[in-house]
Write a protein that holds these residues in place. Sequence first.
Motif, PDB file in Angstrom:
ATOM      1  N   THR A  73       0.808  -1.223   0.000  1.00  0.00           N
ATOM      2  CA  THR A  73       0.000   0.000   0.000  1.00  0.00           C
ATOM      3  C   THR A  73       0.842   1.275   0.000  1.00  0.00           C
ATOM      4  O   THR A  73       0.309   2.347   0.266  1.00  0.00           O
ATOM      5  CB  THR A  73      -0.934   0.014   1.225  1.00  0.00           C
ATOM      6  OG1 THR A  73      -0.150  -0.042   2.410  1.00  0.00           O
ATOM      7  CG2 THR A  73      -1.906  -1.142   1.176  1.00  0.00           C
ATOM      8  N   SER A  76      -0.735   3.280  -2.923  1.00  0.00           N
ATOM      9  CA  SER A  76      -2.168   3.556  -2.776  1.00  0.00           C
ATOM     10  C   SER A  76      -2.491   4.408  -1.556  1.00  0.00           C
ATOM     11  O   SER A  76      -3.454   5.180  -1.577  1.00  0.00           O
ATOM     12  CB  SER A  76      -2.970   2.253  -2.742  1.00  0.00           C
ATOM     13  OG  SER A  76      -2.640   1.489  -1.614  1.00  0.00           O
ATOM     14  N   ASP A  77      -1.706   4.296  -0.488  1.00  0.00           N
ATOM     15  CA  ASP A  77      -1.959   5.118   0.701  1.00  0.00           C
ATOM     16  C   ASP A  77      -1.677   6.599   0.465  1.00  0.00           C
ATOM     17  O   ASP A  77      -2.215   7.446   1.166  1.00  0.00           O
ATOM     18  CB  ASP A  77      -1.121   4.640   1.885  1.00  0.00           C
ATOM     19  CG  ASP A  77      -1.674   3.364   2.500  1.00  0.00           C
ATOM     20  OD1 ASP A  77      -2.797   2.966   2.132  1.00  0.00           O
ATOM     21  OD2 ASP A  77      -0.973   2.760   3.333  1.00  0.00           O
ATOM     22  N   LEU A  79      -2.382   8.143  -2.340  1.00  0.00           N
ATOM     23  CA  LEU A  79      -3.327   8.673  -3.325  1.00  0.00           C
ATOM     24  C   LEU A  79      -4.554   9.268  -2.647  1.00  0.00           C
ATOM     25  O   LEU A  79      -4.972   8.786  -1.587  1.00  0.00           O
ATOM     26  CB  LEU A  79      -3.772   7.550  -4.266  1.00  0.00           C
ATOM     27  CG  LEU A  79      -2.683   6.885  -5.106  1.00  0.00           C
ATOM     28  CD1 LEU A  79      -3.249   5.687  -5.847  1.00  0.00           C
ATOM     29  CD2 LEU A  79      -2.079   7.879  -6.077  1.00  0.00           C
ATOM     30  N   LYS A  81      -8.493   9.774  -1.980  1.00  0.00           N
ATOM     31  CA  LYS A  81      -9.493   8.710  -1.852  1.00  0.00           C
ATOM     32  C   LYS A  81     -10.144   8.358  -3.185  1.00  0.00           C
ATOM     33  O   LYS A  81     -10.317   7.190  -3.523  1.00  0.00           O
ATOM     34  CB  LYS A  81     -10.557   9.126  -0.840  1.00  0.00           C
ATOM     35  CG  LYS A  81     -11.510   8.033  -0.466  1.00  0.00           C
ATOM     36  CD  LYS A  81     -12.428   8.451   0.643  1.00  0.00           C
ATOM     37  CE  LYS A  81     -13.312   7.288   1.027  1.00  0.00           C
ATOM     38  NZ  LYS A  81     -14.172   7.609   2.154  1.00  0.00           N
ATOM     39  N   ARG A  84      -7.622   6.584  -5.370  1.00  0.00           N
ATOM     40  CA  ARG A  84      -7.386   5.253  -4.811  1.00  0.00           C
ATOM     41  C   ARG A  84      -8.514   4.302  -5.199  1.00  0.00           C
ATOM     42  O   ARG A  84      -8.279   3.147  -5.515  1.00  0.00           O
ATOM     43  CB  ARG A  84      -7.233   5.332  -3.287  1.00  0.00           C
ATOM     44  CG  ARG A  84      -6.893   3.986  -2.675  1.00  0.00           C
ATOM     45  CD  ARG A  84      -6.584   4.039  -1.194  1.00  0.00           C
ATOM     46  NE  ARG A  84      -7.522   4.841  -0.449  1.00  0.00           N
ATOM     47  CZ  ARG A  84      -7.171   5.793   0.418  1.00  0.00           C
ATOM     48  NH1 ARG A  84      -5.910   6.060   0.634  1.00  0.00           N
ATOM     49  NH2 ARG A  84      -8.093   6.459   1.069  1.00  0.00           N
ATOM     50  N   HIS A  85      -9.746   4.791  -5.195  1.00  0.00           N
ATOM     51  CA  HIS A  85     -10.892   3.969  -5.600  1.00  0.00           C
ATOM     52  C   HIS A  85     -10.688   3.443  -7.020  1.00  0.00           C
ATOM     53  O   HIS A  85     -10.851   2.244  -7.277  1.00  0.00           O
ATOM     54  CB  HIS A  85     -12.182   4.789  -5.510  1.00  0.00           C
ATOM     55  CG  HIS A  85     -13.355   4.118  -6.154  1.00  0.00           C
ATOM     56  ND1 HIS A  85     -14.012   3.062  -5.564  1.00  0.00           N
ATOM     57  CD2 HIS A  85     -13.962   4.325  -7.347  1.00  0.00           C
ATOM     58  CE1 HIS A  85     -14.987   2.660  -6.359  1.00  0.00           C
ATOM     59  NE2 HIS A  85     -14.982   3.419  -7.446  1.00  0.00           N
ATOM     60  N   PHE A  87      -7.923   3.257  -8.647  1.00  0.00           N
ATOM     61  CA  PHE A  87      -6.732   2.410  -8.640  1.00  0.00           C
ATOM     62  C   PHE A  87      -7.122   0.977  -8.285  1.00  0.00           C
ATOM     63  O   PHE A  87      -6.690   0.016  -8.929  1.00  0.00           O
ATOM     64  CB  PHE A  87      -5.724   2.980  -7.626  1.00  0.00           C
ATOM     65  CG  PHE A  87      -4.440   2.221  -7.525  1.00  0.00           C
ATOM     66  CD1 PHE A  87      -3.459   2.337  -8.499  1.00  0.00           C
ATOM     67  CD2 PHE A  87      -4.182   1.406  -6.428  1.00  0.00           C
ATOM     68  CE1 PHE A  87      -2.264   1.649  -8.401  1.00  0.00           C
ATOM     69  CE2 PHE A  87      -2.995   0.711  -6.324  1.00  0.00           C
ATOM     70  CZ  PHE A  87      -2.026   0.831  -7.312  1.00  0.00           C
ATOM     71  N   PHE A  88      -7.981   0.825  -7.250  1.00  0.00           N
ATOM     72  CA  PHE A  88      -8.441  -0.503  -6.849  1.00  0.00           C
ATOM     73  C   PHE A  88      -9.378  -1.113  -7.886  1.00  0.00           C
ATOM     74  O   PHE A  88      -9.380  -2.334  -8.076  1.00  0.00           O
ATOM     75  CB  PHE A  88      -9.105  -0.460  -5.474  1.00  0.00           C
ATOM     76  CG  PHE A  88      -8.140  -0.255  -4.335  1.00  0.00           C
ATOM     77  CD1 PHE A  88      -6.841  -0.735  -4.385  1.00  0.00           C
ATOM     78  CD2 PHE A  88      -8.534   0.428  -3.208  1.00  0.00           C
ATOM     79  CE1 PHE A  88      -5.958  -0.553  -3.341  1.00  0.00           C
ATOM     80  CE2 PHE A  88      -7.663   0.614  -2.141  1.00  0.00           C
ATOM     81  CZ  PHE A  88      -6.364   0.129  -2.206  1.00  0.00           C
ATOM     82  N   GLU A 175     -13.215   1.054   1.016  1.00  0.00           N
ATOM     83  CA  GLU A 175     -11.852   1.210   0.540  1.00  0.00           C
ATOM     84  C   GLU A 175     -10.919   1.064   1.725  1.00  0.00           C
ATOM     85  O   GLU A 175     -11.084   1.722   2.745  1.00  0.00           O
ATOM     86  CB  GLU A 175     -11.651   2.592  -0.115  1.00  0.00           C
ATOM     87  CG  GLU A 175     -12.536   2.814  -1.328  1.00  0.00           C
ATOM     88  CD  GLU A 175     -12.317   1.815  -2.448  1.00  0.00           C
ATOM     89  OE1 GLU A 175     -11.221   1.248  -2.565  1.00  0.00           O
ATOM     90  OE2 GLU A 175     -13.262   1.610  -3.230  1.00  0.00           O
TER      91      GLU A 175
END
Length: 176
Positions: A73, A76-77, A79, A81, A84-85, A87-88, A175
């Motif tokens: 992470t 991603s941490d 980024l 929110k 990040r969404h 990205f996932f 998330e």
Amino acid sequence: MDRLIRGARWVFAFGAGLSMALVFIIIFVNSLRRYAVGRSVPWGEELPIYLTIYGVMFGLALAYLGDNHIRFTVVSDMLPKRVRHWFFVAADAVGVATGIALAYAGHVFALRRGDVASSGLKSTADALAQSTGIEALTWLGKVGPYQYAIAFGGALLAIAAALKLMQRLSGRAEEV
């Protein structure tokens, strides 16, 4: 959607739990037999290995669906929110593609080497086929059904990733 995901989680958890319970029972009975009678069952050494692989595949799908898998992470941490969404979401789409590719590769591998005899299971499968008259049971003495664990695991990964992708796109996924 939630009912489908709960059902998939139940199936994945049941498959992983059943596989591990069978591994424990087989090893326990085989150990008792080895020390009580002096011989173990011929399939008692090899079958737990294959059952463990299937159990891991069920567990892999369960972990992915619950977002409980190992993840790095660092990126991603950092980024926002919203980013990040997405990205996932992209990672889930890659997970679907990876699962499909793994299922295909496992299928091809099992087709190429699936007729190789499994030393610990061959005699038992042959005896089972002979006693029942079902010649197809001799396939259980080959490594093919156990090499299909890779294809099976790929299919489970693709299903879990697709469900997680749908959950994220619908906005119902937390998330992490």
